[in-house]
Design a protein around this motif. Structure first.
Motif, PDB file in Angstrom:
ATOM      1  N   LEU A 137     108.595 -43.534 -74.820  1.00 36.74           N
ATOM      2  CA  LEU A 137     108.355 -44.979 -75.508  1.00 36.74           C
ATOM      3  C   LEU A 137     108.836 -45.568 -74.638  1.00 36.74           C
ATOM      4  O   LEU A 137     110.060 -45.758 -74.805  1.00 36.74           O
ATOM      5  CB  LEU A 137     108.243 -45.484 -76.845  1.00 36.74           C
ATOM      6  CG  LEU A 137     107.802 -44.629 -77.690  1.00 36.74           C
ATOM      7  CD1 LEU A 137     107.790 -44.806 -78.597  1.00 36.74           C
ATOM      8  CD2 LEU A 137     105.853 -44.919 -77.349  1.00 36.74           C
ATOM      9  N   PRO A 138     108.584 -46.585 -73.064  1.00 34.78           N
ATOM     10  CA  PRO A 138     109.463 -47.099 -72.120  1.00 34.78           C
ATOM     11  C   PRO A 138     110.626 -48.477 -73.285  1.00 34.78           C
ATOM     12  O   PRO A 138     109.580 -49.894 -73.263  1.00 34.78           O
ATOM     13  CB  PRO A 138     108.677 -47.805 -71.073  1.00 34.78           C
ATOM     14  CG  PRO A 138     107.369 -46.025 -71.164  1.00 34.78           C
ATOM     15  CD  PRO A 138     107.328 -46.049 -72.075  1.00 34.78           C
ATOM     16  N   LEU A 139     111.400 -48.557 -72.752  1.00 35.12           N
ATOM     17  CA  LEU A 139     111.637 -49.833 -73.052  1.00 35.12           C
ATOM     18  C   LEU A 139     112.303 -51.167 -72.074  1.00 35.12           C
ATOM     19  O   LEU A 139     111.670 -52.004 -72.229  1.00 35.12           O
ATOM     20  CB  LEU A 139     113.676 -49.936 -74.210  1.00 35.12           C
ATOM     21  CG  LEU A 139     113.064 -48.660 -74.901  1.00 35.12           C
ATOM     22  CD1 LEU A 139     114.407 -48.866 -75.366  1.00 35.12           C
ATOM     23  CD2 LEU A 139     112.290 -49.501 -76.208  1.00 35.12           C
ATOM     24  N   ARG A 140     112.363 -50.328 -70.417  1.00 33.90           N
ATOM     25  CA  ARG A 140     112.447 -51.346 -69.613  1.00 33.90           C
ATOM     26  C   ARG A 140     112.216 -50.485 -68.695  1.00 33.90           C
ATOM     27  O   ARG A 140     112.506 -48.908 -68.449  1.00 33.90           O
ATOM     28  CB  ARG A 140     113.845 -51.721 -69.896  1.00 33.90           C
ATOM     29  CG  ARG A 140     115.403 -50.787 -69.194  1.00 33.90           C
ATOM     30  CD  ARG A 140     116.168 -51.590 -69.175  1.00 33.90           C
ATOM     31  NE  ARG A 140     117.989 -51.405 -69.247  1.00 33.90           N
ATOM     32  CZ  ARG A 140     118.532 -50.901 -69.958  1.00 33.90           C
ATOM     33  NH1 ARG A 140     118.552 -52.216 -70.985  1.00 33.90           N
ATOM     34  NH2 ARG A 140     119.791 -50.036 -70.302  1.00 33.90           N
ATOM     35  N   GLY A 141     112.146 -50.667 -67.497  1.00 29.73           N
ATOM     36  CA  GLY A 141     112.136 -50.317 -66.170  1.00 29.73           C
ATOM     37  C   GLY A 141     110.534 -49.140 -65.908  1.00 29.73           C
ATOM     38  O   GLY A 141     109.835 -49.582 -67.017  1.00 29.73           O
ATOM     39  N   THR A 142     110.894 -48.821 -65.473  1.00 26.77           N
ATOM     40  CA  THR A 142     110.045 -47.503 -64.819  1.00 26.77           C
ATOM     41  C   THR A 142     109.921 -46.061 -65.280  1.00 26.77           C
ATOM     42  O   THR A 142     111.029 -45.763 -64.994  1.00 26.77           O
ATOM     43  CB  THR A 142     108.709 -47.658 -63.799  1.00 26.77           C
ATOM     44  OG1 THR A 142     110.238 -47.288 -62.160  1.00 26.77           O
ATOM     45  CG2 THR A 142     108.515 -48.907 -63.620  1.00 26.77           C
ATOM     46  N   LEU A 143     109.215 -45.223 -65.246  1.00 28.94           N
ATOM     47  CA  LEU A 143     109.501 -43.448 -64.999  1.00 28.94           C
ATOM     48  C   LEU A 143     108.791 -42.837 -64.834  1.00 28.94           C
ATOM     49  O   LEU A 143     107.172 -43.079 -65.706  1.00 28.94           O
ATOM     50  CB  LEU A 143     110.415 -43.620 -66.888  1.00 28.94           C
ATOM     51  CG  LEU A 143     111.003 -41.971 -67.351  1.00 28.94           C
ATOM     52  CD1 LEU A 143     111.687 -41.477 -66.218  1.00 28.94           C
ATOM     53  CD2 LEU A 143     110.562 -41.689 -68.600  1.00 28.94           C
ATOM     54  N   ALA A 144     108.935 -42.239 -64.092  1.00 30.37           N
ATOM     55  CA  ALA A 144     107.712 -40.968 -63.629  1.00 30.37           C
ATOM     56  C   ALA A 144     107.851 -39.897 -64.459  1.00 30.37           C
ATOM     57  O   ALA A 144     108.970 -39.230 -63.984  1.00 30.37           O
ATOM     58  CB  ALA A 144     107.732 -41.485 -62.183  1.00 30.37           C
ATOM     59  N   ILE A 145     106.140 -39.455 -65.480  1.00 28.63           N
ATOM     60  CA  ILE A 145     106.937 -38.036 -66.037  1.00 28.63           C
ATOM     61  C   ILE A 145     105.114 -37.622 -65.699  1.00 28.63           C
ATOM     62  O   ILE A 145     104.299 -37.587 -65.223  1.00 28.63           O
ATOM     63  CB  ILE A 145     106.566 -38.673 -67.352  1.00 28.63           C
ATOM     64  CG1 ILE A 145     106.662 -36.968 -68.051  1.00 28.63           C
ATOM     65  CG2 ILE A 145     105.449 -38.904 -67.570  1.00 28.63           C
ATOM     66  CD1 ILE A 145     107.032 -37.750 -69.383  1.00 28.63           C
ATOM     67  N   ASP A 192     105.660 -47.554 -68.060  1.00 32.08           N
ATOM     68  CA  ASP A 192     106.641 -48.781 -67.825  1.00 32.08           C
ATOM     69  C   ASP A 192     105.916 -49.890 -69.436  1.00 32.08           C
ATOM     70  O   ASP A 192     105.436 -48.999 -70.919  1.00 32.08           O
ATOM     71  CB  ASP A 192     105.898 -49.628 -66.898  1.00 32.08           C
ATOM     72  CG  ASP A 192     104.057 -49.995 -66.873  1.00 32.08           C
ATOM     73  OD1 ASP A 192     103.715 -49.048 -67.573  1.00 32.08           O
ATOM     74  OD2 ASP A 192     103.873 -49.623 -65.233  1.00 32.08           O
ATOM     75  N   ALA A 193     105.977 -50.905 -69.088  1.00 27.34           N
ATOM     76  CA  ALA A 193     105.645 -52.034 -71.122  1.00 27.34           C
ATOM     77  C   ALA A 193     103.852 -51.292 -71.128  1.00 27.34           C
ATOM     78  O   ALA A 193     104.141 -51.971 -72.312  1.00 27.34           O
ATOM     79  CB  ALA A 193     106.311 -52.396 -70.573  1.00 27.34           C
ATOM     80  N   GLU A 201     111.607 -38.816 -63.834  1.00 24.92           N
ATOM     81  CA  GLU A 201     112.566 -38.755 -62.945  1.00 24.92           C
ATOM     82  C   GLU A 201     112.296 -40.855 -62.749  1.00 24.92           C
ATOM     83  O   GLU A 201     110.679 -41.300 -63.104  1.00 24.92           O
ATOM     84  CB  GLU A 201     111.863 -39.118 -61.426  1.00 24.92           C
ATOM     85  CG  GLU A 201     112.737 -39.253 -60.260  1.00 24.92           C
ATOM     86  CD  GLU A 201     112.002 -39.427 -58.283  1.00 24.92           C
ATOM     87  OE1 GLU A 201     112.687 -39.389 -57.626  1.00 24.92           O
ATOM     88  OE2 GLU A 201     111.344 -38.901 -58.695  1.00 24.92           O
ATOM     89  N   GLY A 202     112.975 -41.508 -63.317  1.00 28.20           N
ATOM     90  CA  GLY A 202     113.434 -42.398 -63.749  1.00 28.20           C
ATOM     91  C   GLY A 202     114.472 -43.687 -61.996  1.00 28.20           C
ATOM     92  O   GLY A 202     115.268 -42.698 -61.377  1.00 28.20           O
ATOM     93  N   SER A 209     114.042 -45.967 -72.388  1.00 34.50           N
ATOM     94  CA  SER A 209     113.273 -45.120 -73.083  1.00 34.50           C
ATOM     95  C   SER A 209     113.286 -44.759 -74.507  1.00 34.50           C
ATOM     96  O   SER A 209     114.691 -44.534 -74.937  1.00 34.50           O
ATOM     97  CB  SER A 209     111.911 -44.273 -72.652  1.00 34.50           C
ATOM     98  OG  SER A 209     112.035 -44.757 -71.946  1.00 34.50           O
ATOM     99  N   LEU A 210     112.849 -45.399 -75.349  1.00 32.84           N
ATOM    100  CA  LEU A 210     112.778 -44.539 -77.154  1.00 32.84           C
ATOM    101  C   LEU A 210     112.152 -43.542 -77.380  1.00 32.84           C
ATOM    102  O   LEU A 210     110.974 -43.265 -76.837  1.00 32.84           O
ATOM    103  CB  LEU A 210     112.166 -45.868 -77.920  1.00 32.84           C
ATOM    104  CG  LEU A 210     112.393 -45.086 -78.892  1.00 32.84           C
ATOM    105  CD1 LEU A 210     114.124 -45.446 -79.988  1.00 32.84           C
ATOM    106  CD2 LEU A 210     111.459 -46.563 -79.981  1.00 32.84           C
TER     107      LEU A 210
END
Length: 251
Positions: free
Chosen positions: A30-38, A48-49, A64-65, A71-72
């Motif tokens: 669960l993203p909190l800030r920024g972006t994360l490719a999974i 993302d949000a 890859e972040g 993220s939570l």
């Protein structure tokens, strides 16, 4: 008693490309800030949000972040969930995040970043979160996407509703209707949430002065940011910066 479906709850950040790995439990990212490719079993999305991920038990996945992601992470025992909830999560590994889900995620991230979540908080929070995730329908491309991108790139600009409406050539009343139908909020409320989110990100990841960050986020001065932070998090900007840096745990 702690909800037995929830095995662990943590806040993490990711850097670089991780090697594919598996867990003997399911996981919500669960993203909190920024972006994360999974990448989940060959299916890749950017989190993302507006998008979270569900990783089924045993599925290979890697991530890859960017340098500011956070993220939570919720570890789950799928066998302890209601079958219809588990089935919907398995069928839909990439989950759109409605405003209600984001508010629940923000709330628990603040609790987890403090003295730790209490059992009674988790007991009420997890069912609400799962319901918000599985009940949210997939949304078509937002007609507000271009405008939202412009505002997100420059939240400190004087974004009145009139200026927003002018940017996408529509009336103010039509703009309000679109925000309500697509985002379940108003332009002013969305802008306030964005500015506060950006301020929190910058406080956690930048050494710039609080006054400078307040201006960049669109607040009239440091006092205005302080009032907004106290109202929504119960913390001053300085206290939030200290807490965020103390609880950030790179993986």
């Amino acid at each position: 008693m702690r909800p037995h479906a929830l095995l662990n709850l943590d806040i993490r950040s990711y850097g670089g490309v991780s090697a594919p790995h598996r867990h003997d439990f399911a996981q919500l990212v669960l993203p909190l800030r920024g972006t994360l490719a999974i990448d989940i079993a060959g299916r890749e999305q950017q989190l993302d949000a507006f998008r979270a991920a569900f990783v089924e038990t045993g599925l290979p996945h890697s991530q890859e972040g960017d340098r500011a992601n956070r993220s939570l992470i919720v570890d789950l025992d799928l066998t302890q969930l209601a079958p219809e909830v588990a089935d919907r999560l398995v069928a839909r590994p990439f989950l759109p995040l409605a405003p209600m889900a984001n508010r629940l995620i923000d709330y628990m991230s603040l609790v987890a970043g403090g003295d730790g979540a209490q059992d009674d908080q988790l007991e009420h929070w997890l069912p609400l979160l799962l319901d918000a995730l599985v009940q949210t329908p997939a949304r078509p491309q937002s007609r507000l996407a271009a405008l939202l991108g412009q505002i997100e790139a420059a939240p400190g600009q004087p974004w009145t509703t009139e200026r927003m409406a002018e940017r996408i050539a529509m009336s103010v009343s039509r703009l309000h209707a679109l925000f309500r139908s697509e985002l379940d909020t108003t332009p002013a409320a969305w802008l306030s949430e964005l500015r506060l989110r950006r301020a929190r990100e910058w406080l956690a990841n930048s050494d710039a002065s609080i006054a400078e960050l307040a201006f960049r986020a669109g607040y009239s001065d440091q006092n205005a940011l302080t009032r907004a932070m106290r109202r929504t998090t119960g913390l001053t900007p300085a206290a939030y910066r200290r807490q965020s840096r103390a609880t950030d745990r790179p993986e």
